[in-house]
Enzyme design. Structure first.
Site, short mmCIF file in Angstrom:
data_model
loop_
_atom_site.label_atom_id
_atom_site.label_comp_id
_atom_site.label_asym_id
_atom_site.label_seq_id
_atom_site.Cartn_x
_atom_site.Cartn_y
_atom_site.Cartn_z
N ALA A 135 -5.25 8.78 -0.76
CA ALA A 135 -6.57 8.17 -0.57
C ALA A 135 -7.56 9.19 0.00
O ALA A 135 -8.72 9.26 -0.42
CB ALA A 135 -6.47 6.96 0.36
N TYR A 193 -17.82 9.90 4.26
CA TYR A 193 -17.05 8.66 4.33
C TYR A 193 -17.88 7.45 3.87
O TYR A 193 -17.34 6.48 3.32
CB TYR A 193 -16.51 8.46 5.76
CG TYR A 193 -15.27 7.60 5.82
CD1 TYR A 193 -14.08 7.99 5.21
CD2 TYR A 193 -15.28 6.37 6.48
CE1 TYR A 193 -12.95 7.18 5.26
CE2 TYR A 193 -14.15 5.57 6.54
CZ TYR A 193 -12.99 5.98 5.94
OH TYR A 193 -11.87 5.17 6.00
N GLY A 232 0.77 -1.26 0.00
CA GLY A 232 0.00 0.00 0.00
C GLY A 232 0.80 1.29 0.00
O GLY A 232 0.23 2.35 0.26
N ALA A 260 -12.50 3.38 -2.88
CA ALA A 260 -13.91 3.52 -3.25
C ALA A 260 -13.97 4.60 -4.32
O ALA A 260 -13.08 5.46 -4.39
CB ALA A 260 -14.76 3.91 -2.05
N ASP A 282 -2.03 -6.44 -7.45
CA ASP A 282 -3.34 -5.77 -7.47
C ASP A 282 -4.27 -6.66 -6.65
O ASP A 282 -4.59 -7.77 -7.06
CB ASP A 282 -3.82 -5.65 -8.91
CG ASP A 282 -5.18 -4.99 -9.00
OD1 ASP A 282 -5.87 -4.86 -7.97
OD2 ASP A 282 -5.57 -4.61 -10.12
N ILE A 340 -4.42 -0.71 2.40
CA ILE A 340 -5.03 -0.58 1.08
C ILE A 340 -6.53 -0.32 1.21
O ILE A 340 -7.21 -0.98 2.01
CB ILE A 340 -4.81 -1.90 0.29
CG1 ILE A 340 -3.32 -2.05 -0.08
CG2 ILE A 340 -5.69 -1.97 -0.95
CD1 ILE A 340 -2.98 -3.37 -0.71
N GLN A 362 0.53 -1.35 -6.50
CA GLN A 362 -0.71 -1.73 -7.18
C GLN A 362 -0.55 -2.03 -8.67
O GLN A 362 -1.11 -3.00 -9.17
CB GLN A 362 -1.74 -0.61 -6.99
CG GLN A 362 -3.10 -0.90 -7.57
CD GLN A 362 -4.07 0.26 -7.36
OE1 GLN A 362 -3.73 1.25 -6.70
NE2 GLN A 362 -5.24 0.15 -7.93
N LYS A 388 -14.92 -0.34 6.15
CA LYS A 388 -14.02 -0.43 7.31
C LYS A 388 -14.65 -1.26 8.44
O LYS A 388 -13.94 -1.95 9.17
CB LYS A 388 -13.65 0.97 7.83
CG LYS A 388 -12.74 1.76 6.89
CD LYS A 388 -11.42 1.07 6.61
CE LYS A 388 -10.40 1.97 5.93
NZ LYS A 388 -9.27 1.21 5.38
N SER A 441 2.13 8.15 2.22
CA SER A 441 1.33 6.95 2.52
C SER A 441 1.59 6.45 3.94
O SER A 441 2.73 6.41 4.40
CB SER A 441 1.70 5.81 1.57
OG SER A 441 1.33 6.11 0.26
N THR A 479 -3.42 12.07 2.77
CA THR A 479 -2.75 11.14 1.85
C THR A 479 -3.52 11.16 0.54
O THR A 479 -4.60 11.75 0.44
CB THR A 479 -2.77 9.70 2.40
OG1 THR A 479 -4.15 9.32 2.53
CG2 THR A 479 -2.11 9.59 3.75
#
Ligand SMILES: NC(=O)c1ccc[n+]([C@@H]2O[C@H](COP(=O)([O-])OP(=O)(O)OC[C@H]3O[C@@H](n4cnc5c(N)ncnc54)[C@H](O)[C@@H]3O)[C@@H](O)[C@H]2O)c1
Length: 254
Positions: free
Chosen positions: A196, A156, A14, A94, A63, A91, A41, A163, A20, A194
């Site tokens: 993400a 979220y 990840g 969405a 991946d 990792i 990835q 999660k 990260s 980050t």
């Protein structure tokens, strides 16, 4: 090298760039003497990870949305490194459109995708590692989660649901891998900027709100998260099983 992770080989999945959480974990674990192996990835990600990791032998494509890719990666890891002492799973994914507004806008496809990449992938990699006898005894698996699994955090949405599933995976995996000497835990990290997070609508407000709810108005840092990861990978934590440890400077309290 001395340290609580001397002679340990740990797989970190990840890392996208130097912000990260996976990179923060890798650095702290390396400081404690661990040899770190990285998966990235895809080709697009490889360049930035390669700049950080430096050694091409310790860089492997994986991946997690593809069983074939996971099996290929883990077979290569086994051939090159024998067994591992630990695995860090950092990792999640969405669709950007589903990390905004109302959860009522979630699609069936988007929901499945978020679950697949962000929650099932932990099971998938644990399973592959187990089937290939890749994990030593004792070994440790750590994943990264967020407080949005428990509370309805703005935007979220589908990731909060993923999660929650990820944390349940931690408990069931911990139960079923215990007999093989593998413990499984999660770190619930405070919000950090980050790649993400920039996918979440209004992430600047989320980061601000999160900082204002820490006990000392200072956001958690990558070394703080990485330090907890190093502890969970070390033999100091062999009694910690199936748990979610908050590393968020107290945001979950307030
Ligand atoms: N940043 C935060 O505020 C925060 C807080 C708590 C938990 N987390 C969690 O930490 C973990 C790491 O995220 P981050 O914030 O460091 O962001 P990041 O963007 O640096 O890392 C996310 C990683 O997921 C990888 N990834 C996505 N889809 C993949 C796939 N199909 N196969 C393989 N890899 C894939 C990306 O390549 C990237 O390296 C995630 O699980 C995230 O939910 C983040």
């Amino acid at each position: 090298m001395e340290g609580i992770l001397a002679d340990k080989k740990i797989l970190v999945m990840g890392v996208a760039n130097k912000r990260s959480i996976a990179w923060g974990c890798a650095q702290e674990m390396a400081k404690q003497g661990a040899t770190i192996i990285y998966t990235y990835q895809n080709e697009r990600m490889k360049k930035s990870v390669a700049r950080l990791a430096e050694d091409d032998q310790r860089l492997i494509e994986c991946d997690v949305a593809s069983d074939e890719s996971i099996n290929r990666a883990f077979t290569t890891i086994k051939e090159r490194f024998g067994q591992l002492d630990g695995l860090v799973h950092a990792i999640a994914y969405a669709r950007k459109e589903e990390l905004a507004g109302s959860i009522l806008d979630t699609t069936r496809d988007g929901y499945a995708l978020a679950q697949d990449v962000s929650a099932y992938s932990l099971l998938a990699v644990a399973k592959a590692a187990h089937q290939l006898d890749l994990l030593k005894r004792p070994a440790s698996i750590v994943t990264l989660t967020y407080f949005g699994s428990e509370r309805a955090i703005p935007s979220y949405n589908v990731m909060g649901v993923a999660k929650a599933a990820l944390e349940a995976n931690v408990r069931y995996l911990a139960r079923d891998m215990g007999e093989f000497g593998v413990r499984v835990n999660a770190i619930s990290a405070g919000a950090m900027k980050t790649l993400a997070v920039t996918g979440i609508s209004g992430h600047a407000d989320l980061l601000k709100m999160s900082k204002s709810r820490t006990v000392d108005d200072q956001s958690v840092t990558l070394p703080e998260i990485g330090g907890t990861c190093a502890f969970l990978m070390s033999d100091l934590s062999t009694g910690v099983v199936g748990d979610v440890i908050y590393v968020d400077k107290g945001v979950h309290l307030i």
